[in-house]
Design a protein around this motif. Structure first.
Motif, PDB file in Angstrom:
ATOM      1  N   GLN A 131      25.845  52.981 117.475  1.00  0.00           N
ATOM      2  CA  GLN A 131      26.519  54.279 117.333  1.00  0.00           C
ATOM      3  C   GLN A 131      26.261  54.880 115.944  1.00  0.00           C
ATOM      4  OE1 GLN A 131      27.477  55.382 120.233  1.00  0.00           O
ATOM      5  NE2 GLN A 131      26.966  53.299 120.883  1.00  0.00           N
ATOM      6  N   ILE A 132      26.237  54.037 114.921  1.00  0.00           N
ATOM      7  CA  ILE A 132      25.898  54.530 113.580  1.00  0.00           C
ATOM      8  C   ILE A 132      24.462  55.044 113.573  1.00  0.00           C
ATOM      9  CG2 ILE A 132      25.539  53.827 111.178  1.00  0.00           C
ATOM     10  CD1 ILE A 132      27.883  51.895 111.527  1.00  0.00           C
ATOM     11  N   ARG A 133      23.581  54.325 114.259  1.00  0.00           N
ATOM     12  CA  ARG A 133      22.180  54.752 114.338  1.00  0.00           C
ATOM     13  C   ARG A 133      22.054  56.103 115.042  1.00  0.00           C
ATOM     14  NH1 ARG A 133      20.525  50.255 115.769  1.00  0.00           N
ATOM     15  NH2 ARG A 133      20.494  50.521 118.025  1.00  0.00           N
ATOM     16  N   ARG A 134      22.897  56.355 116.027  1.00  0.00           N
ATOM     17  CA  ARG A 134      22.861  57.646 116.717  1.00  0.00           C
ATOM     18  C   ARG A 134      23.178  58.798 115.765  1.00  0.00           C
ATOM     19  NH1 ARG A 134      26.270  57.672 122.142  1.00  0.00           N
ATOM     20  NH2 ARG A 134      25.448  59.797 122.128  1.00  0.00           N
ATOM     21  N   ILE A 135      24.144  58.565 114.872  1.00  0.00           N
ATOM     22  CA  ILE A 135      24.477  59.622 113.909  1.00  0.00           C
ATOM     23  C   ILE A 135      23.327  59.803 112.924  1.00  0.00           C
ATOM     24  CG2 ILE A 135      26.110  60.387 112.153  1.00  0.00           C
ATOM     25  CD1 ILE A 135      28.284  58.846 113.563  1.00  0.00           C
ATOM     26  N   ARG A 136      22.709  58.699 112.510  1.00  0.00           N
ATOM     27  CA  ARG A 136      21.569  58.798 111.599  1.00  0.00           C
ATOM     28  C   ARG A 136      20.408  59.563 112.237  1.00  0.00           C
ATOM     29  NH1 ARG A 136      21.938  52.514 109.606  1.00  0.00           N
ATOM     30  NH2 ARG A 136      23.267  52.881 107.776  1.00  0.00           N
ATOM     31  N   GLU A 137      20.273  59.444 113.543  1.00  0.00           N
ATOM     32  CA  GLU A 137      19.180  60.115 114.256  1.00  0.00           C
ATOM     33  C   GLU A 137      19.610  61.452 114.846  1.00  0.00           C
ATOM     34  OE1 GLU A 137      18.040  57.172 117.091  1.00  0.00           O
ATOM     35  OE2 GLU A 137      17.093  55.859 115.579  1.00  0.00           O
ATOM     36  N   ASP A 138      20.848  61.882 114.519  1.00  0.00           N
ATOM     37  CA  ASP A 138      21.388  63.152 115.013  1.00  0.00           C
ATOM     38  C   ASP A 138      21.348  63.200 116.543  1.00  0.00           C
ATOM     39  OD1 ASP A 138      22.607  65.610 114.596  1.00  0.00           O
ATOM     40  OD2 ASP A 138      20.709  66.704 114.655  1.00  0.00           O
ATOM     41  N   ARG A 190      24.197  63.637 108.959  1.00  0.00           N
ATOM     42  CA  ARG A 190      23.107  62.675 109.131  1.00  0.00           C
ATOM     43  C   ARG A 190      22.733  62.043 107.786  1.00  0.00           C
ATOM     44  NH1 ARG A 190      18.608  61.532 107.909  1.00  0.00           N
ATOM     45  NH2 ARG A 190      18.410  63.388 106.603  1.00  0.00           N
ATOM     46  N   ALA A 191      22.685  62.849 106.730  1.00  0.00           N
ATOM     47  CA  ALA A 191      22.327  62.333 105.411  1.00  0.00           C
ATOM     48  C   ALA A 191      23.373  61.344 104.904  1.00  0.00           C
ATOM     49  CB  ALA A 191      22.164  63.490 104.434  1.00  0.00           C
ATOM     50  N   VAL A 192      24.648  61.621 105.163  1.00  0.00           N
ATOM     51  CA  VAL A 192      25.709  60.692 104.757  1.00  0.00           C
ATOM     52  C   VAL A 192      25.598  59.383 105.549  1.00  0.00           C
ATOM     53  CG1 VAL A 192      28.200  60.311 104.818  1.00  0.00           C
ATOM     54  CG2 VAL A 192      27.302  62.465 103.942  1.00  0.00           C
ATOM     55  N   ALA A 193      25.287  59.479 106.835  1.00  0.00           N
ATOM     56  CA  ALA A 193      25.134  58.276 107.654  1.00  0.00           C
ATOM     57  C   ALA A 193      24.034  57.375 107.116  1.00  0.00           C
ATOM     58  CB  ALA A 193      24.850  58.658 109.098  1.00  0.00           C
ATOM     59  N   ASP A 194      22.982  57.971 106.550  1.00  0.00           N
ATOM     60  CA  ASP A 194      21.892  57.184 105.970  1.00  0.00           C
ATOM     61  C   ASP A 194      22.356  56.346 104.785  1.00  0.00           C
ATOM     62  OD1 ASP A 194      19.858  57.826 107.702  1.00  0.00           O
ATOM     63  OD2 ASP A 194      19.126  59.525 106.525  1.00  0.00           O
ATOM     64  N   ARG A 195      23.477  56.729 104.192  1.00  0.00           N
ATOM     65  CA  ARG A 195      23.977  56.015 103.008  1.00  0.00           C
ATOM     66  C   ARG A 195      24.891  54.850 103.365  1.00  0.00           C
ATOM     67  NH1 ARG A 195      25.647  60.526  98.555  1.00  0.00           N
ATOM     68  NH2 ARG A 195      26.043  58.612  97.392  1.00  0.00           N
ATOM     69  N   LEU A 196      25.273  54.736 104.643  1.00  0.00           N
ATOM     70  CA  LEU A 196      26.155  53.638 105.042  1.00  0.00           C
ATOM     71  C   LEU A 196      25.429  52.300 104.922  1.00  0.00           C
ATOM     72  CD1 LEU A 196      27.914  55.026 108.252  1.00  0.00           C
ATOM     73  CD2 LEU A 196      28.722  55.093 105.890  1.00  0.00           C
ATOM     74  N   THR A 197      26.055  51.368 104.230  1.00  0.00           N
ATOM     75  CA  THR A 197      25.485  50.032 104.063  1.00  0.00           C
ATOM     76  C   THR A 197      26.550  49.001 104.401  1.00  0.00           C
ATOM     77  OG1 THR A 197      24.055  50.812 102.264  1.00  0.00           O
ATOM     78  CG2 THR A 197      24.373  48.438 102.456  1.00  0.00           C
ATOM     79  N   LEU A 198      26.259  48.119 105.340  1.00  0.00           N
ATOM     80  CA  LEU A 198      27.225  47.092 105.722  1.00  0.00           C
ATOM     81  C   LEU A 198      27.518  46.200 104.531  1.00  0.00           C
ATOM     82  CD1 LEU A 198      28.921  45.754 107.933  1.00  0.00           C
ATOM     83  CD2 LEU A 198      26.932  44.338 108.499  1.00  0.00           C
ATOM     84  N   ALA A 199      28.790  46.128 104.152  1.00  0.00           N
ATOM     85  CA  ALA A 199      29.205  45.322 103.002  1.00  0.00           C
ATOM     86  C   ALA A 199      29.867  44.027 103.427  1.00  0.00           C
ATOM     87  CB  ALA A 199      30.164  46.121 102.121  1.00  0.00           C
ATOM     88  N   VAL A 200      30.619  44.070 104.539  1.00  0.00           N
ATOM     89  CA  VAL A 200      31.376  42.883 104.930  1.00  0.00           C
ATOM     90  C   VAL A 200      31.678  42.918 106.423  1.00  0.00           C
ATOM     91  CG1 VAL A 200      33.611  43.970 104.418  1.00  0.00           C
ATOM     92  CG2 VAL A 200      33.426  41.472 104.392  1.00  0.00           C
ATOM     93  N   THR A 201      31.670  41.745 107.025  1.00  0.00           N
ATOM     94  CA  THR A 201      32.166  41.546 108.387  1.00  0.00           C
ATOM     95  C   THR A 201      33.237  40.469 108.320  1.00  0.00           C
ATOM     96  OG1 THR A 201      30.064  42.147 109.430  1.00  0.00           O
ATOM     97  CG2 THR A 201      31.602  40.829 110.732  1.00  0.00           C
ATOM     98  N   SER A 202      34.433  40.807 108.762  1.00  0.00           N
ATOM     99  CA  SER A 202      35.560  39.870 108.733  1.00  0.00           C
ATOM    100  C   SER A 202      36.045  39.657 110.163  1.00  0.00           C
ATOM    101  CB  SER A 202      36.680  40.428 107.859  1.00  0.00           C
ATOM    102  OG  SER A 202      37.828  39.607 107.917  1.00  0.00           O
ATOM    103  N   ILE A 203      36.171  38.395 110.561  1.00  0.00           N
ATOM    104  CA  ILE A 203      36.552  38.060 111.932  1.00  0.00           C
ATOM    105  C   ILE A 203      37.671  37.030 111.915  1.00  0.00           C
ATOM    106  CG2 ILE A 203      35.777  37.066 114.121  1.00  0.00           C
ATOM    107  CD1 ILE A 203      32.908  37.926 113.296  1.00  0.00           C
ATOM    108  N   VAL A 204      38.753  37.329 112.610  1.00  0.00           N
ATOM    109  CA  VAL A 204      39.795  36.341 112.902  1.00  0.00           C
ATOM    110  C   VAL A 204      39.751  36.145 114.407  1.00  0.00           C
ATOM    111  CG1 VAL A 204      42.248  35.775 112.814  1.00  0.00           C
ATOM    112  CG2 VAL A 204      41.204  37.074 110.937  1.00  0.00           C
TER     113      VAL A 204
END
Length: 274
Positions: free
Chosen positions: A184-191, A251-265
């Motif tokens: 879904q994030i990729r969809r925003i990056r690709e408009d 779209r330009a803002v979406a390109d700046r998203l970088t996964l920093a953390v995944t937390s799972i309980v």
């Protein structure tokens, strides 16, 4: 600490925001509470009483309240310096298991954007399209179409420039769910998403700006935040700034998203379906 959703969020913030204020729990810790002394509380009380105060009010104050307020030490707020959380060289991953019926997933993405940045309006629109709006990609594509989670949404920690995605799922769906979020994030990056979602995001955020005028506490919060950031905009200026956002800016803002953390309980073992 017993609530899996809260535990997953706190673990995500502690990992992504290590050595920054983001990692400090607002509610404190059990260890910290055990160390507090009565003398420390008294010292803090005296410090607070003597500090200059910024006073905000909505409506008519009685003469008695006005006299009280005038006697308090007052000062104008000075600008608050803050920086967005830096992107990590490698995403953190925090996993714990409990005897629970549902797995909690939290993903944090750095954006490099805070409230004071020109791109902040486009980031709000992106967040709404992705998962914080009434209509969103995460809910419609993952929750409704595939039923890989019970609930899913996103939110912004705006002073730190962190976008949080939270979901309640089953352990067996974790891999599919994380892949679907990335899609879904990729969809925003690709408009590659419906114009109706973009329009709905603008409308939701516009309604939110206008609705703040109906609540005194929201008016005070807005005034305080603008003073804190030395960033004053009228309601009309806020609306114009929002309505000027384009799909290309999102779209330009979406390109700046970088996964920093995944937390799972997660569940210790897979439970049978009801």
């Amino acid at each position: 600490e017993e609530d899996p959703d809260t535990a997953a969020v706190l673990a995500a913030l502690a990992a992504a925001g290590a050595d920054t204020p983001l990692a400090v729990s607002i509610s404190g810790t059990l260890e910290g509470l055990d160390r507090v002394t009565l003398e420390e509380v008294r010292d803090l009380w005296q410090t607070w009483r003597s500090m200059p105060k910024g006073i905000y009010a909505v409506g008519q104050l009685s003469p008695a309240v006005l006299d009280f307020v005038r006697d308090l030490p007052q000062a104008e707020l000075t600008g608050f310096s803050h920086q967005p959380l830096a992107a990590a060289a490698k995403p953190y991953r925090v996993v714990s298991a409990r005897d629970i019926m549902q797995t909690s997933l939290v993903q944090g993405y750095t954006t490099g954007i805070t409230l004071a940045d020109p791109e902040s309006a486009a980031l709000l629109v992106l967040s709404s399209i992705l998962g914080s709006g009434q209509k969103s990609l995460l809910f419609e594509e993952i929750r409704e179409r595939h039923s890989w989670c019970y609930a899913i949404s996103c939110s912004l920690i705006r002073f730190d420039g962190l976008l949080l995605i939270t979901a309640g799922t089953r352990r067996r769906h974790l891999e599919e769910l994380q892949a679907a979020i990335a899609a879904q994030i990729r969809r925003i990056r690709e408009d590659d998403y419906p114009q109706s979602l973009f329009d709905a995001a603008i409308l939701d955020l516009t309604d939110g700006i206008c609705a703040r005028q109906d609540f005194p506490s929201s008016q005070i919060e807005t005034a305080f935040q603008q003073d804190l950031l030395s960033m004053h905009r009228t309601q009309q200026e806020q609306l114009q700034r929002l309505q000027a956002v384009t799909r290309e800016q999102v779209r330009a803002v979406a390109d700046r998203l970088t996964l920093a953390v995944t937390s799972i309980v997660q569940e210790e073992s897979e439970h049978e379906e009801d």
